[in-house]
Structures are given as C-alpha cells and as structure tokens.
Design a protein around this motif. Structure first.
Motif, PDB file in Angstrom:
ATOM      1  N   ALA A  48       0.851  -1.191   0.000  1.00 17.47           N
ATOM      2  CA  ALA A  48       0.000   0.000   0.000  1.00 17.47           C
ATOM      3  C   ALA A  48       0.887   1.241   0.000  1.00 17.47           C
ATOM      4  O   ALA A  48       1.898   1.291   0.700  1.00 17.47           O
ATOM      5  N   ILE A  49       0.517   2.230  -0.815  1.00 15.12           N
ATOM      6  CA  ILE A  49       1.293   3.478  -0.878  1.00 15.12           C
ATOM      7  C   ILE A  49       0.709   4.451   0.142  1.00 15.12           C
ATOM      8  O   ILE A  49      -0.288   5.136  -0.120  1.00 15.12           O
ATOM      9  N   GLU A  50       1.308   4.496   1.319  1.00 16.64           N
ATOM     10  CA  GLU A  50       0.818   5.388   2.378  1.00 16.64           C
ATOM     11  C   GLU A  50       1.619   6.685   2.410  1.00 16.64           C
ATOM     12  O   GLU A  50       1.154   7.701   2.916  1.00 16.64           O
ATOM     13  N   ASN A  51       2.833   6.638   1.873  1.00 15.09           N
ATOM     14  CA  ASN A  51       3.678   7.835   1.750  1.00 15.09           C
ATOM     15  C   ASN A  51       4.672   7.584   0.616  1.00 15.09           C
ATOM     16  O   ASN A  51       4.532   6.610  -0.124  1.00 15.09           O
ATOM     17  N   SER A  52       5.662   8.450   0.468  1.00 14.60           N
ATOM     18  CA  SER A  52       6.591   8.334  -0.669  1.00 14.60           C
ATOM     19  C   SER A  52       7.700   7.295  -0.462  1.00 14.60           C
ATOM     20  O   SER A  52       8.429   6.970  -1.384  1.00 14.60           O
ATOM     21  N   LYS A  53       7.805   6.744   0.762  1.00 12.89           N
ATOM     22  CA  LYS A  53       8.922   5.820   1.061  1.00 12.89           C
ATOM     23  C   LYS A  53       8.968   4.593   0.160  1.00 12.89           C
ATOM     24  O   LYS A  53      10.021   4.265  -0.385  1.00 12.89           O
ATOM     25  N   PRO A  54       7.831   3.845  -0.014  1.00 16.97           N
ATOM     26  CA  PRO A  54       7.913   2.644  -0.848  1.00 16.97           C
ATOM     27  C   PRO A  54       8.301   2.947  -2.299  1.00 16.97           C
ATOM     28  O   PRO A  54       8.932   2.120  -2.965  1.00 16.97           O
TER      29      PRO A  54
END
Length: 403
Positions: free
Chosen positions: A281-287
C-alpha cells in the motif's frame, strides 16, 4: 413482453438509489439480483438490463417524460413508461401508467434525437469536451458506441489451462464462447451468462477482462524472472495477467493507495494460483523511493476520466464533473513524474488509461517527455483504441524506454 409488478418495483427502487442516493449502478444491480431467490435468469436479466438502459438514457427519457431531478417515485414511473413505450411494450392497467401519452412519447423521441447530446443522453459539458478533443465525426461515432451494452470477455489464466480447454470446459457448463483475432488470451461469450458461478471460475481458469484491457500487459513486454512494478494495481486484473505472462517467475510488486483493493487482489491471486506478487500500500513516498532505479518494467495504469468504459459504467456520465477531469490530468502528470523514477536504465514502462481523450493520453506523454525526469525516456510505440472502431473498450497505452 408482459411486465411483472415485482420486477418493475425492483427497477424503480434501483433507479431511486442510483439517481437520488448517488449509489453505483453495478453495486445496486448486484443487490437487486439477490432480492428474490425465485427469480429465474430471464427475470434477473430484465432487472439488470432495464436499470442499465434507463441509467444510460436518463437525460433523454427525463426530457421526454418532462420531469426534473431529484426524481420522486412518480417521476421514476414516468421515465419507466417512456422506456417501455419506446421498447414497444404494452403498459398494463396500473395506476402508475394512467394517462401515459404514448403517441407524444414517440414524437418527442424523434424530435429530441436530432440533437446529439440528447440522443446519446450526455451532459452539455461532456459533449463540448468530446467535440473539442475528438472532432465531430469521431466523437459522434464514439459516444454512440459507448451507449451500447458491452460484450462479456474472458481472459484465460494460462498458469492453469489453455484457451481451447477453457472453451471446452465452459461448453460443458452450457456457455458458448468464440476466439477473438489479435487477442491471444481472450474468449468472447456468444450470449450473456453468469460466469462467476461456473466451476471454471471457481478453479481460477479465467478472469473477466475486456479485450482492450488485455492488450496492456502484453504491451509491457515482460519476461519470466523480471522485477515488475504495477503501481496503480487496484484489484489486480492486469497484475494477474502479468503474472501469467511471466509464468509465475520473477517478482511483481503490486501497489495502490487503497489497501482494500489490494486485499481483493490477494484473494484473486490465490484463486489464480499466482505466487510471485508482493502487495504494497502506498501510504507515503517511502515505498516509491525504495524502488528508484530497480524495476525492469513498470506499469502505470493511471487514474483517468473513464470515458472509454462508459458502456460498463453508464452512471459515470452523471457522476463525472468537468473539475474532476482537470484535476485528474494534474494527478496523471504527477504520477508519471514520480513513479517513472522506479524504472532502471534500459528498463521500460507503460502508461495506460481507459480514456479516449488525447489530453489524458498522448498529450500527457508528450508533456512528460519534455520534463527533466521524462528526458531520460523515449517513446517506443503507442496504441489508441476507440470503441466504435474496435468494438471493445476505449483505451490508450504508450510504451516508453529509459535510455
């Protein structure tokens, strides 16, 4: 055809939920079909097809019936009477149909059908936008085709079976299909049927996926063993297709901002026998940053207006707003800029939409190639599919390679 009271009431209830409560047509129809266990396939077909037809032509039928939103139940019965009259169905002696002006309805239909936005039953702004982007000839043909019922197309899961074996299996369950030229994994149903109840579906032998949508995974040119990222995976129709093309070898990272959609993909992957997918899941820019320069292939099945799939989602005509299209174009350019950084040197990516508007498609790609990030890429090829030419959903796909 004779109208049955309980079926007509179901249609009216469904239209109320869609037009007045803002519910999605496909969800409403699913609910309606569970309403009475005694209904046979013809009854269920009547309810589903009538609801969709009236949703498609809401503006035209409302104009003929001379009613305005929000529609009360009497107004919905008037709209229903217009539909029935134009279908040549005799209206029963029910109180809802008293004083229905049958001749006037047909005359009004002939008169209003001379104007495209009324004939095809679309908002003024949508007609102006389509005309501006596609021109008179293309837009007139395309929006007419988008009002037709879409075929049911299956994609064979080659991890479990072959197209021929799937065809024979479905035939044994009284469902006839045919091959489609230039669509290597597709079978088209000769007649509509509930394929989700079949043994073949439960065993993961196929997914329902339009022929145009099936071309996207092929366009990405994946090979077994690659690291592939599907960055707007949703419930994973194209992800599963990529897995079968990769023969379950290598790694597919399926990402989406909605975790609920990825949970559906997990269930589908299990049924399909797919085990090379990792869900994120893309919850912020980290992944995204973690994958910079790591992907052999990247699929950006971008959020869009959906104007290429109105045949499947006719209520979208009434939910879409011009501001949404302006905003989604900004999202598309941001997605291209941010996510393309995941492609490694020599890798490839596909940008795809289910829109027919050049401003969401080729113009987005042209603009991207002029940016600092996009200057590392070159356009290898692109494909634009219009429903009135192909008979399938409107789609766009562009294959870009990183230098």
């Amino acid at each position: 055809m004779r109208l049955h009271r309980n079926l007509c009431f179901a249609v009216i209830d469904g239209l109320h939920l869609i037009f007045n409560e803002g519910e999605y047509a496909d969800k409403v129809v699913q609910q309606l079909l569970k309403r009475d266990k005694r209904w046979g396939s013809r009854d269920r077909g009547f309810v589903a097809e009538t609801v969709y037809q009236i949703v498609r032509y809401k503006r035209l039928y409302a104009e003929i019936a001379d009613v305005k939103e929000p529609f009360d139940r009497d107004n919905l019965w008037r709209i229903f009477a217009v539909w029935a009259t134009l279908k040549g169905i005799s209206l029963p002696d029910w109180k809802y149909f008293t004083a229905t002006p049958t001749r006037k309805i047909k005359g009004r239909f002939d008169e209003l059908s001379k104007t495209r936005k009324l004939r095809e039953s679309i908002p003024d702004w949508m007609d102006e936008l389509g005309l501006k982007e596609l021109g008179e000839n293309q837009w007139t043909k395309e929006i007419a085709k988008q009002n037709e019922q879409a075929d049911v197309i299956l994609r064979v899961n080659t991890l479990k079976t072959t197209k021929k074996d799937l065809q024979l299996k479905l035939e044994s369950e009284d469902i006839e299909t045919e091959f489609l030229p230039n669509h290597p994994s597709a079978l088209k149903l000769k007649e509509r049927a509930n394929v989700f109840k079949t043994e073949a579906f439960k065993n993961g032998w196929f997914e329902v996926q339009d022929a145009s949508s099936q071309l996207v995974a092929d366009f990405l040119d994946v090979k077994p063993g690659m690291k592939v990222v599907d960055v707007c995976a949703g419930a994973g129709g194209k992800t599963l297709h990529l897995a079968s093309l990769m023969e379950n070898k290598g790694q597919i990272i399926a990402m989406d901002i909605y975790e609920s959609k990825l949970k559906k993909l997990k269930v589908r992957a299990r049924r399909n026998g797919v085990h090379n997918i990792e869900l994120k899941a893309i919850e912020n820019s980290k992944p995204i940053k973690k994958l910079h320069g790591k992907a052999d292939r990247l699929l950006i099945d971008a959020p869009c207006s959906g104007l290429g799939v109105l045949r499947r989602n006719p209520d979208a005509k009434w939910k879409l707003q011009p501001e949404f299209i302006d905003n989604i174009k900004k999202t598309q350019s941001e997605v291209l800029d941010q996510y393309s950084k995941m492609v490694k040197n020599g890798g490839k990516m596909v940008y795809a939409t289910c829109s027919i508007l050049p401003s969401e498609n080729e113009k987005q790609v042209e603009a991207f190639l002029k940016t600092e990030t996009g200057s590392d890429f070159k356009l290898v090829k692109d494909k634009k599919i219009l429903a009135h030419k192909s008979g399938f959903d409107g789609f766009y796909m562009a294959l870009l390679e990183k230098n």
